[in-house]
Design an enzyme around this catalytic site. Structure first.
Site, short mmCIF file in Angstrom:
data_model
loop_
_atom_site.label_atom_id
_atom_site.label_comp_id
_atom_site.label_asym_id
_atom_site.label_seq_id
_atom_site.Cartn_x
_atom_site.Cartn_y
_atom_site.Cartn_z
N CYS A 137 -2.07 -1.00 6.23
CA CYS A 137 -3.50 -0.71 6.15
C CYS A 137 -4.16 -1.46 4.97
O CYS A 137 -4.05 -2.68 4.86
CB CYS A 137 -3.72 0.79 6.07
N GLY A 138 -4.83 -0.76 4.09
CA GLY A 138 -5.56 -1.40 3.00
C GLY A 138 -4.72 -2.24 2.08
O GLY A 138 -5.22 -3.18 1.46
#
Length: 212
Positions: free
Chosen positions: A108-109
């Site tokens: 993800c991030g």
């Protein structure tokens, strides 16, 4: 012995780490003779962090305390605070991990943080979408290496989208070689389908002794 460093930061996405950390820490499905695994939480300071789910985690060690070798693994979870400049130190360390043959696993991030430092420009990878990386990491130049899958394993780099936590865990476990091949496949089938027969099939793949 593998040392798995889990980077913790405020707003850490709890669910993204659950599958992989619980299996590596418990060793409940490890094959006989599997290497031992030690998990350590690491952060930019010793100050406790607060996860997205509201849990408090006190880091075990600092970035400078990390040992880098082929048996070192770095897990980078998603969070909404990756743009804080203090996290550049762990991304620099991730680059050191990759160049020395240690393993980096980002979801993800955290993939955007890697992209911002050019670490995804020349290796197959995934994220929350190619457009996502272009939006949040303006310097990103790895479009031709982007793979539109929930999780992508490329030697010692394993990346995933926010919905790819289960497959990401499978690929990390496979990379470390701590599950038997049959156990890993049925483990993945059980958790991805929820079918009761897959649970019993999973139990049948385990060694009769609890000794690893």
């Amino acid at each position: 012995m593998f040392t798995v460093y889990v980077y913790v930061l405020d707003t850490l996405a709890d669910w993204e780490l659950g599958y992989v950390t619980s299996e590596l820490n418990s060793g409940r499905f490890f094959k006989k003779g599997a290497q031992r695994v030690t998990l350590k939480t690491v952060s930019a300071s010793k100050k406790p962090i607060r996860t997205m789910g509201g849990l408090t985690i006190a880091p075990d060690c600092l970035i400078d305390d990390m040992a880098v070798s082929e048996t070192s693994v770095l897990l980078l979870p998603g969070a909404t605070t990756w743009n804080d400049p203090k996290h550049s130190a762990i991304i620099k360390k991730a680059g050191e991990f990759l160049s020395t043959g240690a393993t980096v696993c980002a979801i993800c991030g955290a993939t955007a943080a890697l992209a911002s430092f050019g670490l995804l420009d020349h290796r197959p990878h995934t994220s929350n979408g190619q457009g996502f990386l272009e939006m949040v990491a303006p310097g990103y130049k790895g479009q031709s290496f982007y793979v539109d899958k929930p999780s992508v394993s490329d030697d010692n780099l394993i990346t995933a989208s926010s919905t790819g936590a289960l497959l990401w865990a499978k690929q990390i476990i496979e990379h470390l070689g701590v599950f038997g091949a049959d156990t890993l496949e049925v483990w993945y089938e059980y958790f991805s389908t929820g079918k009761p027969d897959r649970f019993f099939a999973l139990m049948q793949t385990l060694p009769s002794s609890n000794e690893n």
